[in-house]
Design a protein around this motif. Sequence first.
Motif, mmCIF file in Angstrom:
data_model
loop_
_atom_site.group_PDB
_atom_site.id
_atom_site.type_symbol
_atom_site.label_atom_id
_atom_site.label_comp_id
_atom_site.label_asym_id
_atom_site.label_seq_id
_atom_site.Cartn_x
_atom_site.Cartn_y
_atom_site.Cartn_z
ATOM 1 N N GLU A 4 -9.566 -4.943 1.290
ATOM 2 C CA GLU A 4 -9.304 -4.626 2.692
ATOM 3 C C GLU A 4 -8.588 -5.822 3.296
ATOM 4 O O GLU A 4 -9.193 -6.758 3.828
ATOM 5 N N ARG A 17 -1.484 -3.514 4.338
ATOM 6 C CA ARG A 17 -2.316 -2.727 5.252
ATOM 7 C C ARG A 17 -2.300 -1.247 4.865
ATOM 8 O O ARG A 17 -1.279 -0.714 4.433
ATOM 9 N N TYR A 18 -3.412 -0.581 5.057
ATOM 10 C CA TYR A 18 -3.495 0.853 4.766
ATOM 11 C C TYR A 18 -2.678 1.657 5.784
ATOM 12 O O TYR A 18 -2.760 1.380 6.986
ATOM 13 N N ASP A 40 -6.872 -6.414 5.927
ATOM 14 C CA ASP A 40 -6.524 -6.335 7.340
ATOM 15 C C ASP A 40 -6.378 -7.764 7.860
ATOM 16 O O ASP A 40 -6.328 -8.722 7.073
ATOM 17 N N GLY A 42 -4.305 8.581 2.395
ATOM 18 C CA GLY A 42 -3.835 8.535 3.778
ATOM 19 C C GLY A 42 -2.429 9.073 3.945
ATOM 20 O O GLY A 42 -2.092 9.661 4.984
ATOM 21 N N ALA A 52 0.810 -1.211 0.000
ATOM 22 C CA ALA A 52 0.000 0.000 0.000
ATOM 23 C C ALA A 52 0.848 1.268 0.000
ATOM 24 O O ALA A 52 0.540 2.233 -0.715
ATOM 25 N N ARG A 53 1.914 1.301 0.766
ATOM 26 C CA ARG A 53 2.767 2.487 0.822
ATOM 27 C C ARG A 53 3.469 2.722 -0.518
ATOM 28 O O ARG A 53 3.560 3.858 -0.988
ATOM 29 N N ILE A 99 -6.676 4.791 -1.847
ATOM 30 C CA ILE A 99 -6.990 5.006 -0.433
ATOM 31 C C ILE A 99 -5.689 5.178 0.357
ATOM 32 O O ILE A 99 -5.575 6.036 1.245
ATOM 33 N N ALA A 100 -4.682 4.367 0.013
ATOM 34 C CA ALA A 100 -3.374 4.517 0.655
ATOM 35 C C ALA A 100 -2.780 5.886 0.349
ATOM 36 O O ALA A 100 -2.219 6.545 1.235
ATOM 37 N N GLN A 139 -7.249 0.043 -3.631
ATOM 38 C CA GLN A 139 -6.393 0.021 -2.438
ATOM 39 C C GLN A 139 -5.347 1.127 -2.525
ATOM 40 O O GLN A 139 -5.088 1.846 -1.549
ATOM 41 N N LEU A 158 -6.622 5.148 7.739
ATOM 42 C CA LEU A 158 -7.989 5.203 7.229
ATOM 43 C C LEU A 158 -8.698 6.473 7.694
ATOM 44 O O LEU A 158 -9.891 6.648 7.423
ATOM 45 N N GLY A 165 0.831 3.974 -2.984
ATOM 46 C CA GLY A 165 0.393 5.324 -2.658
ATOM 47 C C GLY A 165 1.432 6.372 -2.977
ATOM 48 O O GLY A 165 1.124 7.437 -3.552
#
Length: 397
Positions: A221, A316-317, A223, A200, A158-159, A196-197, A193, A320, A162
């Motif tokens: 998601e 993982r995000y 998680d 954030g 995710a990082r 959204i990342a 995904q 959120l 993003g």
Amino acid sequence: MTRTRVFRSSTFKATFLSLSLLAPMLSGCTPRDDGDSYSLSEQVAAGQTIRLDPVPTHERASVYRLTYRSTDARNANQLVRVSAQVLVPNGTPPAGGWPVLAWAHGASGIGLTCAPSVMGIGTVQARFYDGWLQQGFAIVATDYPGLGEPGAPLFLNARSEGMSILDAIRAAHSRLPDLSQNVVLAGHSQGGQAVIAAAGLAPTYTPGIHILGTIAAAPHELDAEGAHTLLNPRNPRQFSPSVPLLLMLGASYSEANPSFDPARVFTPRALHLIHEAKTTCIPDFFALAHRSGLTIANMLQPDAETALAPALEWARYPSLKLSTPVFIGTGTQDVHALPSEQKRLVADLCASGTSVTQHIYPGVNHNDTLSASRSDSHAFARQLLNGEEPRASCPAH
């Protein structure tokens, strides 16, 4: 194994021809970097443009292939080279410039040539882009690190996703003055995904980017509950989308972390597909995995969940608690990002204080969620541009 192996051929003639055809697109594969005007004159930094090359197109837009720098998600002190597509509408830009749609694509594979900027704009993608161009948006579409330019592909990280989105926006702004500072993030599946990342990360990673909101169609998601469901589907003896997804995740993690042993996760029957996962793009790889007869029951070792935990953790995000509104589009027949998974994501976003607008599309599957949500997505983006607050689906507190 190096990632350049996909270009090898059994004869010198075939190798030379392949490299000659791909060289203009895969500029990072050559030792010279004549387009990197910053390499000697400035300190390199994330969000810095390396090249911006016009691409012939039938689109009603100017199309470019952008190469830029982004932060390596594995080491914040290192930079990676990333590619993207940029489309700028024809005609005179509005006052303030063309608003930007930062687009994040769904899973295309983890091979170097699986990048959308290398594969080109196909019919389905052109139809999607045309809709946003007609709405007056310029489009900045990252390939993600490791696709299109050499490097480790951090699938579902995710990082990494993003930061590559945010740095593509910065790089495009630095070379294209007709782009507005107003940005809407949009993505599908893996791209859902990713955006959204990005939303954030933006307040701390790129505080100068003016993000209006985020559109995520069929986002994952992953998680703790989502990861457990991925590894333990309802019917483990039946083929499911978890099979190719886990193979790509394992293949990606093995390239990013040489100490990782895929044999701790996958059975001998599944291990032979790890190589294919590294080089075969998603349509062909999905079909290959399906034909192989692999299921979760016969492809995973007993301790697979523990062994794969570090790779699942990177999905993982980062946060959120988003400062701008989010649109979630969910198809009720989605077997890739389950409706229950997306419902949990919406609940987690709402609980974090994020304003969420969810649209549910009855009878719609994973891939069709993007087209099913098209008119609602356009309306959501238009509200954001007009300074209106979209109606939230979150329960009142």
